[in-house]
Design a protein around this motif. Structure first.
Motif, PDB file in Angstrom:
ATOM      1  N   GLY A 275       0.780  -1.237   0.000  1.00 49.48           N
ATOM      2  CA  GLY A 275       0.000   0.000   0.000  1.00 49.48           C
ATOM      3  C   GLY A 275       0.806   1.278   0.000  1.00 49.48           C
ATOM      4  N   GLN A 276       2.122   1.183  -0.067  1.00 48.72           N
ATOM      5  CA  GLN A 276       2.955   2.388  -0.050  1.00 48.72           C
ATOM      6  C   GLN A 276       2.661   3.299  -1.237  1.00 48.72           C
TER       7      GLN A 276
ATOM      8  N   THR B 220      -3.164   8.568  -8.113  1.00 48.28           N
ATOM      9  CA  THR B 220      -2.757   7.653  -9.178  1.00 48.28           C
ATOM     10  C   THR B 220      -3.004   6.200  -8.815  1.00 48.28           C
ATOM     11  N   PHE B 221      -2.700   5.832  -7.575  1.00 42.51           N
ATOM     12  CA  PHE B 221      -2.777   4.423  -7.159  1.00 42.51           C
ATOM     13  C   PHE B 221      -3.892   4.189  -6.158  1.00 42.51           C
ATOM     14  N   THR B 222      -4.415   2.988  -6.190  1.00 43.30           N
ATOM     15  CA  THR B 222      -5.384   2.516  -5.212  1.00 43.30           C
ATOM     16  C   THR B 222      -5.061   1.048  -4.962  1.00 43.30           C
ATOM     17  N   GLN B 223      -5.869   0.390  -4.172  1.00 42.95           N
ATOM     18  CA  GLN B 223      -5.701  -1.045  -3.961  1.00 42.95           C
ATOM     19  C   GLN B 223      -6.974  -1.744  -4.408  1.00 42.95           C
TER      20      GLN B 223
ATOM     21  N   PHE C 212      -4.142  -5.539  -3.513  1.00 41.14           N
ATOM     22  CA  PHE C 212      -2.964  -5.312  -4.327  1.00 41.14           C
ATOM     23  C   PHE C 212      -3.055  -3.975  -5.050  1.00 41.14           C
ATOM     24  N   SER C 213      -1.912  -3.463  -5.449  1.00 40.00           N
ATOM     25  CA  SER C 213      -1.833  -2.173  -6.115  1.00 40.00           C
ATOM     26  C   SER C 213      -2.596  -2.184  -7.436  1.00 40.00           C
ATOM     27  N   ALA C 214      -3.263  -1.062  -7.703  1.00 40.01           N
ATOM     28  CA  ALA C 214      -3.988  -0.879  -8.955  1.00 40.01           C
ATOM     29  C   ALA C 214      -3.938   0.602  -9.318  1.00 40.01           C
TER      30      ALA C 214
ATOM     31  N   ARG D 278       6.807   8.873  -9.186  1.00 43.38           N
ATOM     32  CA  ARG D 278       8.183   8.356  -9.067  1.00 43.38           C
ATOM     33  C   ARG D 278       8.521   8.053  -7.607  1.00 43.38           C
ATOM     34  N   GLU D 279       8.056   8.889  -6.707  1.00 46.46           N
ATOM     35  CA  GLU D 279       8.290   8.644  -5.280  1.00 46.46           C
ATOM     36  C   GLU D 279       7.584   7.361  -4.844  1.00 46.46           C
ATOM     37  N   ALA D 280       6.384   7.127  -5.354  1.00 50.04           N
ATOM     38  CA  ALA D 280       5.653   5.898  -5.035  1.00 50.04           C
ATOM     39  C   ALA D 280       6.405   4.675  -5.558  1.00 50.04           C
ATOM     40  N   ALA D 281       6.977   4.786  -6.751  1.00 50.44           N
ATOM     41  CA  ALA D 281       7.767   3.675  -7.297  1.00 50.44           C
ATOM     42  C   ALA D 281       8.975   3.395  -6.413  1.00 50.44           C
ATOM     43  N   ARG D 282       9.620   4.448  -5.929  1.00 52.53           N
ATOM     44  CA  ARG D 282      10.778   4.263  -5.025  1.00 52.53           C
ATOM     45  C   ARG D 282      10.352   3.670  -3.683  1.00 52.53           C
ATOM     46  N   ALA D 283       9.144   4.014  -3.236  1.00 58.35           N
ATOM     47  CA  ALA D 283       8.663   3.549  -1.932  1.00 58.35           C
ATOM     48  C   ALA D 283       8.227   2.085  -1.955  1.00 58.35           C
TER      49      ALA D 283
END
Length: 68
Positions: free
Chosen positions: A18-19, A27-30, A35-37, A52-57
């Motif tokens: 969930g990060q 942009t993202f939800t579960q 799971f990420s969606a 990009r920060e979410a991808a790094r997290a």
């Protein structure tokens, strides 16, 4: 023309931490299984630094972001 980002989620790798949803909630939800969606129309959206920060997290690096 603004830069767009193509976002993909490796669903085989995602563990549902969930990060991404916490970092970039526009942009993202579960999904129903936790799971990420991507939210609707987020796959090819205008560039957002939080993506990009979410991808790094992501603890398992399941998110890929490419600029067009």
């Amino acid at each position: 023309m603004p830069t767009t980002q193509h976002i993909s989620i490796d669903t085989d790798r995602c563990i549902g931490s969930g990060q991404c949803a916490l970092t970039a909630p526009k942009t993202f939800t579960q999904d129903d299984e936790g799971f990420s969606a991507l939210r609707p129309h987020a796959e090819d959206a205008p560039a957002d630094p939080l993506v990009r920060e979410a991808a790094r997290a992501c603890p398992v690096q399941a998110i890929t972001v490419q600029d067009d």
